[in-house]
Scaffold this motif. Structure first.
Motif, PDB file in Angstrom:
ATOM      1  N   ASP A   2     -11.239  -6.943 -10.389  1.00  0.00           N
ATOM      2  CA  ASP A   2     -10.595  -5.715 -10.857  1.00  0.00           C
ATOM      3  C   ASP A   2     -10.072  -4.866  -9.711  1.00  0.00           C
ATOM      4  O   ASP A   2      -9.522  -3.789  -9.925  1.00  0.00           O
ATOM      5  N   THR A   3     -10.227  -5.334  -8.480  1.00  0.00           N
ATOM      6  CA  THR A   3      -9.655  -4.677  -7.312  1.00  0.00           C
ATOM      7  C   THR A   3      -9.628  -5.679  -6.172  1.00  0.00           C
ATOM      8  O   THR A   3     -10.312  -6.716  -6.216  1.00  0.00           O
ATOM      9  N   PHE A   4      -8.833  -5.404  -5.160  1.00  0.00           N
ATOM     10  CA  PHE A   4      -8.809  -6.278  -3.996  1.00  0.00           C
ATOM     11  C   PHE A   4     -10.087  -6.096  -3.185  1.00  0.00           C
ATOM     12  O   PHE A   4     -10.703  -5.033  -3.187  1.00  0.00           O
ATOM     13  N   SER A   5     -10.463  -7.144  -2.461  1.00  0.00           N
ATOM     14  CA  SER A   5     -11.680  -7.103  -1.654  1.00  0.00           C
ATOM     15  C   SER A   5     -11.512  -6.143  -0.478  1.00  0.00           C
ATOM     16  O   SER A   5     -10.396  -5.864  -0.021  1.00  0.00           O
ATOM     17  N   ASP A   6     -12.645  -5.648   0.036  1.00  0.00           N
ATOM     18  CA  ASP A   6     -12.612  -4.774   1.204  1.00  0.00           C
ATOM     19  C   ASP A   6     -11.997  -5.490   2.399  1.00  0.00           C
ATOM     20  O   ASP A   6     -11.297  -4.877   3.218  1.00  0.00           O
ATOM     21  N   ALA A   7     -12.247  -6.797   2.504  1.00  0.00           N
ATOM     22  CA  ALA A   7     -11.690  -7.564   3.619  1.00  0.00           C
ATOM     23  C   ALA A   7     -10.166  -7.554   3.590  1.00  0.00           C
ATOM     24  O   ALA A   7      -9.507  -7.366   4.629  1.00  0.00           O
ATOM     25  N   LEU A   8      -9.588  -7.736   2.394  1.00  0.00           N
ATOM     26  CA  LEU A   8      -8.123  -7.711   2.289  1.00  0.00           C
ATOM     27  C   LEU A   8      -7.587  -6.307   2.536  1.00  0.00           C
ATOM     28  O   LEU A   8      -6.603  -6.127   3.268  1.00  0.00           O
ATOM     29  N   LEU A   9      -8.204  -5.296   1.922  1.00  0.00           N
ATOM     30  CA  LEU A   9      -7.720  -3.925   2.080  1.00  0.00           C
ATOM     31  C   LEU A   9      -7.724  -3.509   3.541  1.00  0.00           C
ATOM     32  O   LEU A   9      -6.754  -2.924   4.044  1.00  0.00           O
ATOM     33  N   SER A  10      -8.805  -3.799   4.229  1.00  0.00           N
ATOM     34  CA  SER A  10      -8.921  -3.427   5.633  1.00  0.00           C
ATOM     35  C   SER A  10      -7.877  -4.144   6.479  1.00  0.00           C
ATOM     36  O   SER A  10      -7.244  -3.545   7.357  1.00  0.00           O
ATOM     37  N   PHE A  11      -7.678  -5.434   6.216  1.00  0.00           N
ATOM     38  CA  PHE A  11      -6.740  -6.231   6.995  1.00  0.00           C
ATOM     39  C   PHE A  11      -5.294  -5.836   6.700  1.00  0.00           C
ATOM     40  O   PHE A  11      -4.452  -5.793   7.606  1.00  0.00           O
ATOM     41  N   ALA A  12      -5.007  -5.529   5.441  1.00  0.00           N
ATOM     42  CA  ALA A  12      -3.621  -5.323   5.010  1.00  0.00           C
ATOM     43  C   ALA A  12      -3.021  -4.010   5.485  1.00  0.00           C
ATOM     44  O   ALA A  12      -1.813  -3.929   5.712  1.00  0.00           O
ATOM     45  N   ARG A  13      -3.824  -2.979   5.611  1.00  0.00           N
ATOM     46  CA  ARG A  13      -3.270  -1.657   5.901  1.00  0.00           C
ATOM     47  C   ARG A  13      -2.447  -1.621   7.190  1.00  0.00           C
ATOM     48  O   ARG A  13      -1.474  -0.889   7.290  1.00  0.00           O
ATOM     49  N   GLY A  14      -2.840  -2.411   8.165  1.00  0.00           N
ATOM     50  CA  GLY A  14      -2.096  -2.423   9.413  1.00  0.00           C
ATOM     51  C   GLY A  14      -0.712  -3.030   9.300  1.00  0.00           C
ATOM     52  O   GLY A  14       0.100  -2.896  10.228  1.00  0.00           O
ATOM     53  N   ARG A 167       4.226   7.045   4.255  1.00  0.00           N
ATOM     54  CA  ARG A 167       3.537   7.787   3.193  1.00  0.00           C
ATOM     55  C   ARG A 167       3.230   6.861   2.020  1.00  0.00           C
ATOM     56  O   ARG A 167       2.122   6.863   1.472  1.00  0.00           O
ATOM     57  N   ILE A 168       4.214   6.038   1.632  1.00  0.00           N
ATOM     58  CA  ILE A 168       3.999   5.087   0.536  1.00  0.00           C
ATOM     59  C   ILE A 168       2.915   4.082   0.922  1.00  0.00           C
ATOM     60  O   ILE A 168       2.028   3.759   0.128  1.00  0.00           O
ATOM     61  N   ALA A 169       2.980   3.577   2.168  1.00  0.00           N
ATOM     62  CA  ALA A 169       1.998   2.592   2.619  1.00  0.00           C
ATOM     63  C   ALA A 169       0.585   3.167   2.590  1.00  0.00           C
ATOM     64  O   ALA A 169      -0.370   2.480   2.204  1.00  0.00           O
ATOM     65  N   ALA A 170       0.437   4.435   2.966  1.00  0.00           N
ATOM     66  CA  ALA A 170      -0.883   5.060   2.994  1.00  0.00           C
ATOM     67  C   ALA A 170      -1.451   5.257   1.603  1.00  0.00           C
ATOM     68  O   ALA A 170      -2.666   5.288   1.419  1.00  0.00           O
ATOM     69  N   LEU A 171      -0.580   5.394   0.617  1.00  0.00           N
ATOM     70  CA  LEU A 171      -1.030   5.652  -0.749  1.00  0.00           C
ATOM     71  C   LEU A 171      -1.110   4.390  -1.601  1.00  0.00           C
ATOM     72  O   LEU A 171      -1.645   4.419  -2.708  1.00  0.00           O
ATOM     73  N   LEU A 172      -0.603   3.277  -1.094  1.00  0.00           N
ATOM     74  CA  LEU A 172      -0.433   2.086  -1.920  1.00  0.00           C
ATOM     75  C   LEU A 172      -1.755   1.447  -2.326  1.00  0.00           C
ATOM     76  O   LEU A 172      -1.920   1.012  -3.468  1.00  0.00           O
ATOM     77  N   LEU A 173      -2.710   1.384  -1.414  1.00  0.00           N
ATOM     78  CA  LEU A 173      -3.969   0.713  -1.684  1.00  0.00           C
ATOM     79  C   LEU A 173      -5.099   1.720  -1.810  1.00  0.00           C
ATOM     80  O   LEU A 173      -5.079   2.768  -1.155  1.00  0.00           O
ATOM     81  N   PRO A 174      -6.094   1.435  -2.633  1.00  0.00           N
ATOM     82  CA  PRO A 174      -7.207   2.376  -2.805  1.00  0.00           C
ATOM     83  C   PRO A 174      -8.082   2.464  -1.554  1.00  0.00           C
ATOM     84  O   PRO A 174      -8.101   1.561  -0.717  1.00  0.00           O
ATOM     85  N   GLY A 175      -8.811   3.585  -1.430  1.00  0.00           N
ATOM     86  CA  GLY A 175      -9.726   3.743  -0.310  1.00  0.00           C
ATOM     87  C   GLY A 175      -9.087   4.442   0.871  1.00  0.00           C
ATOM     88  O   GLY A 175      -7.925   4.833   0.852  1.00  0.00           O
ATOM     89  N   ASP A 176      -9.889   4.629   1.911  1.00  0.00           N
ATOM     90  CA  ASP A 176      -9.419   5.302   3.113  1.00  0.00           C
ATOM     91  C   ASP A 176      -8.598   4.345   3.963  1.00  0.00           C
ATOM     92  O   ASP A 176      -8.792   3.141   3.918  1.00  0.00           O
TER      93      ASP A 176
END
Length: 492
Positions: A2-14, A167-176
């Motif tokens: 129901d959401t992307f994994s923390d590993a993907l979220l952390s890796f993707a933001r950059g 701004r869009i990139a910062a808001l696109l994925l959940p979490g910090d």
């Protein structure tokens, strides 16, 4: 899931800031058109333009699952899946299950298709590719492609747009993750950042600076630009102006109004088959049209002669629909409705379909199917004609229009939803699909149960109950039927 994994979220933001920037640049360089993928050569086609060094990322299916191209046995070893294999290797190395597992179930996401869109955007960034594409490849399914064609220019930092992209990139994925987005974008372009008392500053080419205010939870509050002279300015206005919604080819209101007629017409096939003995046994009958006599027939059944009216002709090569030069009531009714909804381009004698490629045939099938029903015809026929085909409404009074039953209703809903889906705007999709179901039930006097809306509509056929389920994006996700009260054990 129901959401992307923390590993993907952390890796993707950059990678998100650069991915959004490059996707925008790709869209500006490559006009839209009919898409196809040649896996054997690693070439994607958009219209007549070939994009080399391209590949399939994966496909999003009607059951809300996403399958990576590398997990498809029939594509093994082909150049068109190299990009997907690179992502799998990254997934294994970084412990990112979304890249390393062949089949992902997005059914638990609030918007499954949007999750697939986000995954493809992340893939574009992680691969540092030149562009990505999505196209409907049948029904409610989508294929995602990526290209590294060297003729596509890599995006350069544009101070007028970078603030909005980030701004869009910062808001696109959940979490910090705002700081990760900014530092990742800086690495992408070889730029520098420095902390400020309430956020971060990004040094851009030409002396421009992006100043981001970030709260204690690492969420972006505001992004502003400073020019080389130290004056602040707001560049986002130009980007927002470009993002205005484009009017759909078939207006929302018109599509919803025609949807029930489309469904009813798609259920009329049985009438012709019952009337013409021997037609069911023909695997590929050769259709014949005699415009002078207004008669439709089949070469293999010379005795068959059916009264019909031509609706129009579709030219595949020119991507054009020509309404027949007659005053048949069904065609006139559809063209009148088009004008009422401000779609004069659909009512014109010739309709240019190049703008809506590759879904031009969906549009003309909707218009002609609606004409069949609104004109009181009892069937629908297609006759090959050179580089296209003519569409006829069967008007023969000897043919009895069939009724409906639970099995036929489910088949009609699935077929009509597949036809309409590529034409629907996401904001209007549920309205169109709801009218499709409710209008069909109304036509046959089927009692309709609304208590499950917007996730569910049901119709009662005596002791049987037809169930139509809707996804979070308004699409018809499943149909089935069973005994009343047996909703959980219905036939799919």
């Amino acid at each position: 899931m129901d959401t992307f994994s923390d590993a993907l979220l952390s890796f993707a933001r950059g990678y998100l800031g650069g991915a959004i920037e490059q996707y925008s640049a790709f869209q500006e360089q490559v006009p839209s058109g009919r898409m196809r993928m040649e896996h054997a050569t690693g070439t994607a086609w958009i219209g007549d333009r070939a994009l080399r060094r391209s590949g399939e990322l994966g496909t999003f299916a009607e059951d809300l699952t996403f399958m990576w191209a590398w997990a498809k046995p029939d594509l093994a070893g082909l150049p068109g899946v190299e990009h997907a294999h690179r992502l799998r290797e990254i997934g294994v190395q970084q412990g990112i299950l979304e890249f390393a597992e062949g089949l992902l179930d997005f059914g638990g996401f609030p918007d499954p298709k949007l999750a697939a869109d986000h995954l493809s955007l992340i893939a574009l960034g992680v691969l540092r590719a030149r562009g990505s594409m999505k196209f409907n490849h049948g029904g409610r399914a989508y294929a995602y492609l990526v290209t590294d064609d060297e003729e596509i220019t890599c995006a350069a930092t544009d101070p007028a747009r970078v603030g909005e992209y980030l701004r869009i990139a910062a808001l696109l994925l959940p979490g910090d993750g705002t700081r990760d987005v900014l530092t990742g974008y800086a690495r992408w372009h070889g730029l520098t950042t420095r902390p400020t008392p309430d956020g971060m500053e990004l040094m851009l080419p030409g002396g421009h600076r992006l100043i981001a205010r970030i709260d204690l939870r690492d969420n972006i509050i505001e992004a502003s630009m400073v020019d080389p002279e130290g004056a602040s300015y707001a560049p986002e206005a130009a980007v927002r102006q470009q993002a205005q919604r484009v009017a759909p080819f078939v207006p929302d209101g018109l599509l919803a109004e025609l949807a029930p007629a489309v469904a009813i017409t798609m259920g009329l096939k049985g009438g012709l088959l019952d009337f013409a003995e021997g037609l069911r046994e023909l695997e590929r009958p050769t259709s014949i049209w005699d415009p002078a006599q207004g008669r439709f027939g089949v070469a293999e059944l010379p005795e068959l002669s059916i009264a019909a009216a031509e609706i129009g002709r579709y030219d595949r090569a020119a991507q054009r629909w020509d309404w027949a030069e007659n005053d048949w009531a069904g065609s006139q009714a559809v063209r009148h409705l088009a004008r009422e909804h401000g779609a004069d381009h659909l009512a014109a004698a010739a309709v240019d379909l190049t703008r809506i490629a590759p879904h031009g045939e969906n549009a003309i099938d909707v218009l002609s199917a609606a004409a069949v029903q609104l004109g009181g015809a009892v069937g629908w026929a297609f006759v090959p004609d050179g580089a296209g085909y003519r569409i006829l409404a069967l008007t023969d009074e000897r043919i009895t229009a069939p009724g409906t039953d639970p099995d036929l209703a489910c088949a009609v809903f699935d077929a009509a939803a597949n036809l309409l889906h590529p034409l629907t705007d996401p904001e209007n999709r549920y309205r169109t699909m709801r009218e499709l179901v409710v209008g069909y039930f109304r036509r046959y006097g089927i009692p309709t149960i609304y208590v499950g809306e917007p996730q569910l509509l049901m119709g009662h056929f005596g002791l049987y109950e037809v169930r139509v389920e809707f996804g979070v994006d308004g699409a018809v996700s499943r149909t089935g039927f069973g005994m009343i009260g047996g909703a959980l054990t219905m036939n799919p």
